[in-house]
Design a protein around this motif. Structure first.
Motif, short mmCIF file in Angstrom:
data_model
loop_
_atom_site.label_atom_id
_atom_site.label_comp_id
_atom_site.label_asym_id
_atom_site.label_seq_id
_atom_site.Cartn_x
_atom_site.Cartn_y
_atom_site.Cartn_z
N LEU A 136 0.40 -1.27 0.27
CA LEU A 136 -0.03 -0.17 0.22
C LEU A 136 1.02 1.16 0.09
O LEU A 136 1.59 1.10 0.64
N ARG A 137 0.29 1.89 -0.77
CA ARG A 137 1.21 3.65 -1.06
C ARG A 137 0.37 4.50 -0.55
O ARG A 137 -0.69 4.90 -0.92
N TYR A 138 1.35 5.01 0.51
CA TYR A 138 0.55 6.44 0.91
C TYR A 138 1.28 7.72 -0.10
O TYR A 138 2.43 7.83 -0.31
N GLN A 139 0.89 8.74 0.10
CA GLN A 139 1.34 9.73 -0.51
C GLN A 139 0.72 11.07 0.68
O GLN A 139 -0.48 10.91 0.72
N ARG A 140 1.52 12.24 -0.24
CA ARG A 140 1.67 13.11 0.89
C ARG A 140 1.47 14.64 -0.79
O ARG A 140 2.36 14.60 -1.72
N LEU A 141 0.76 15.54 0.10
CA LEU A 141 0.14 16.32 -1.52
C LEU A 141 0.59 17.76 -0.44
O LEU A 141 0.18 18.16 0.58
N ASP A 142 1.63 19.43 -0.36
CA ASP A 142 1.26 20.07 0.46
C ASP A 142 0.24 21.17 -0.17
O ASP A 142 0.05 21.68 -1.08
N LEU A 143 -0.84 20.85 0.30
CA LEU A 143 -1.89 21.77 -0.06
C LEU A 143 -1.68 22.97 0.06
O LEU A 143 -2.31 23.42 -0.97
N ALA A 144 -1.24 23.32 0.56
CA ALA A 144 -1.12 24.88 0.77
C ALA A 144 -0.50 25.44 0.00
O ALA A 144 -0.92 26.64 -0.61
N SER A 145 0.59 24.78 -1.16
CA SER A 145 0.64 25.48 -2.54
C SER A 145 0.10 24.40 -3.41
O SER A 145 1.23 25.24 -4.22
N ALA A 146 -0.25 23.69 -3.21
CA ALA A 146 -0.03 22.23 -4.65
C ALA A 146 -1.37 23.88 -6.09
O ALA A 146 -2.15 24.50 -5.38
N ALA A 147 -0.67 22.88 -7.09
CA ALA A 147 -1.27 24.18 -8.13
C ALA A 147 -2.52 23.06 -8.35
O ALA A 147 -2.79 22.39 -9.41
N LEU A 148 -3.50 23.01 -8.28
CA LEU A 148 -4.74 22.56 -7.69
C LEU A 148 -5.48 23.15 -9.32
O LEU A 148 -5.97 24.71 -9.69
N PRO A 149 -6.02 22.24 -9.98
CA PRO A 149 -7.05 22.58 -11.31
C PRO A 149 -7.80 23.17 -10.80
O PRO A 149 -8.91 23.20 -9.80
N GLU A 150 -8.51 25.34 -12.23
CA GLU A 150 -9.30 25.88 -11.48
C GLU A 150 -10.97 24.05 -11.89
O GLU A 150 -11.36 23.50 -12.40
N PRO A 151 -12.22 24.71 -11.24
CA PRO A 151 -13.24 24.26 -11.33
C PRO A 151 -13.67 25.07 -13.02
O PRO A 151 -12.91 25.64 -13.37
N ALA A 259 -10.49 16.94 -6.98
CA ALA A 259 -10.15 18.16 -6.94
C ALA A 259 -11.13 19.03 -6.77
O ALA A 259 -10.81 19.72 -5.72
N GLU A 260 -12.68 18.77 -6.52
CA GLU A 260 -13.10 19.27 -5.67
C GLU A 260 -13.33 19.42 -4.28
O GLU A 260 -13.50 20.55 -3.36
N SER A 261 -13.17 17.71 -4.06
CA SER A 261 -13.04 17.72 -2.62
C SER A 261 -11.78 18.90 -1.87
O SER A 261 -11.55 19.29 -0.64
N LEU A 262 -10.59 18.38 -2.56
CA LEU A 262 -8.92 19.47 -2.14
C LEU A 262 -9.86 20.88 -2.64
O LEU A 262 -8.78 21.73 -1.83
N ARG A 263 -10.16 21.36 -2.69
CA ARG A 263 -10.72 22.67 -3.13
C ARG A 263 -11.16 23.01 -2.19
O ARG A 263 -10.44 23.95 -0.98
N CYS A 270 -7.13 23.30 5.70
CA CYS A 270 -6.88 22.35 6.18
C CYS A 270 -4.92 22.81 5.04
O CYS A 270 -4.97 23.07 3.75
N VAL A 271 -4.65 21.57 5.24
CA VAL A 271 -2.54 22.52 4.97
C VAL A 271 -1.76 21.58 4.08
O VAL A 271 -1.37 21.52 3.21
N GLU A 272 -2.38 20.35 5.21
CA GLU A 272 -1.72 18.95 4.46
C GLU A 272 -2.60 17.55 3.45
O GLU A 272 -3.21 17.87 4.23
N ALA A 273 -2.91 16.88 2.79
CA ALA A 273 -3.07 15.92 1.81
C ALA A 273 -3.04 14.49 1.88
O ALA A 273 -1.35 15.03 1.66
N TYR A 274 -3.33 13.69 2.00
CA TYR A 274 -2.73 12.14 2.31
C TYR A 274 -3.71 11.24 2.04
O TYR A 274 -5.14 11.90 1.57
N THR A 275 -3.08 10.34 0.89
CA THR A 275 -4.09 9.69 0.54
C THR A 275 -3.09 8.13 0.18
O THR A 275 -2.36 8.56 0.46
N SER A 276 -3.50 7.27 -0.22
CA SER A 276 -3.02 6.18 -0.22
C SER A 276 -3.86 4.99 -0.97
O SER A 276 -4.86 4.90 -1.43
N ASN A 277 -2.65 3.72 -2.08
CA ASN A 277 -4.16 3.41 -2.54
C ASN A 277 -2.60 1.52 -2.86
O ASN A 277 -1.44 1.46 -2.78
N ASP A 278 -3.79 0.69 -3.36
CA ASP A 278 -3.04 -0.73 -3.30
C ASP A 278 -1.76 -0.43 -4.42
O ASP A 278 -2.20 0.58 -5.56
#
Length: 307
Positions: A136-151, A259-263, A270-278
């Motif tokens: 299982l791979r865990y991943q981190r996103l610096d949400l405060a500075s991430a270049a999220l797509p515009e809606p 993308a909507e949830s992260l925005r 929220c400033v840190e985002a984590y996720t995990s995937n098989d």
């Protein structure tokens, strides 16, 4: 120094959270979610939560239970966590041994556990008869500075963006979507559908679930995709589950939901985002790479056949 293993009590919640954060900083938990985990577990799971003390201080935690949803009888799980500052003193072994003894008494044949992909952690599992199965791979996103797509300026015909909060009066459509998506997750243990009342207690009413940040995509008025958000109130966010119903896959709806949830999460502070995937979940790993997530940890699933 003596190690004492005992059952978790609600008064242990804050200490257990400290252990879990120290041992697995890429996960999100709170004292309230720990208490709910203890209280809301379905009876058929025979769920056991343990803590380990050294000189009166809680330094380890474990959970164990039956995989009662499995179509194969005798499947169980047990995962110990130890504060890194207290490893090497028999804490993990004491927790795991207590959990295994409990599960054996319930008739369990195979016990699954998660182990950090580090030499000392894999050696701990191997020495106790556990063999690796999947990662299982865990991943981190610096949400405060991430270049999220515009809606998107305009959604495709028939597509709507909503939140889980919009289903507060009747969450059954979200439940049905969660059951279908979960059934397609890679796993060692084949699962059947979870009972609705159990899902309400275990998932919908989990204190970590932020319904305002959980994005739901509707197609022609029906749930087609969603991205569930867990938060700890301290700036940390976890994607608890993101998925699309089978009939709507290949249209980018999971990406739209996430993308909507992260925005929404960033707007909520929220400033840190984590996720995990098989490791075999290529589509979600690709989606997360596009958002800018970076690997931060890997866990290896192990299994042992009880004597």
């Amino acid at each position: 120094m003596t190690v004492i293993v005992r059952e978790f009590q609600p008064a242990d919640a804050a200490a257990a959270v400290r252990v879990r954060r120290a041992a697995a900083p890429y996960t999100v938990t709170t004292p309230a979610s720990m208490v709910n985990e203890h209280r809301a577990a379905p009876p058929a799971r025979r769920y056991l939560m343990l803590v380990a003390e050294r000189d009166g201080e809680v330094v380890g935690y474990a959970n164990a239970g039956l995989a009662y949803e499995s179509s194969e009888p005798g499947q169980a799980f047990a995962t110990p966590l130890v504060d890194p500052a207290h490893r090497g003193h028999g804490v993990g072994g004491a927790l795991l041994g207590t959990a295994e003894e409990y599960l054996a008494g319930l008739g369990a044949r195979e016990v699954y556990t998660w182990v950090l992909d580090a030499p000392e952690c894999r050696a701990f599992a191997g020495a106790r008869g556990y063999r690796p199965t999947r990662t299982l791979r865990y991943q981190r996103l610096d949400l405060a500075s991430a270049a999220l797509p515009e809606p998107p300026d305009v959604l495709p015909p028939g597509v709507e963006l909503r939140t889980a909060a919009d289903f507060a009066a009747d969450p059954r459509p979200v439940y049905a979507a969660d059951v279908e998506v979960t059934a397609d997750e890679p796993t060692d243990i084949p699962f059947g559908p979870v009972d609705y009342e159990e899902w309400l207690a275990d998932t919908w009413n989990d204190p970590l679930l932020d319904r305002e940040l959980t994005a739901v995509v509707l197609v022609d008025g029906a749930v087609a995709a969603f991205s569930a958000a867990h938060t700890d109130g301290e700036g940390r966010y976890v994607s608890a589950m993101t998925g699309t119903l089978r009939a709507h896959r290949g249209r980018g709806l999971a990406t739209l939901a996430k993308a909507e949830s992260l925005r929404r999460a960033r707007a909520a502070g929220c400033v840190e985002a984590y996720t995990s995937n098989d490791s075999e979940n290529g589509p979600m790993l690709a989606i997360n790479r596009r958002f800018g997530y970076e690997p931060c940890a890997t866990e290896v699933r192990h299994v042992r056949t009880l004597g």
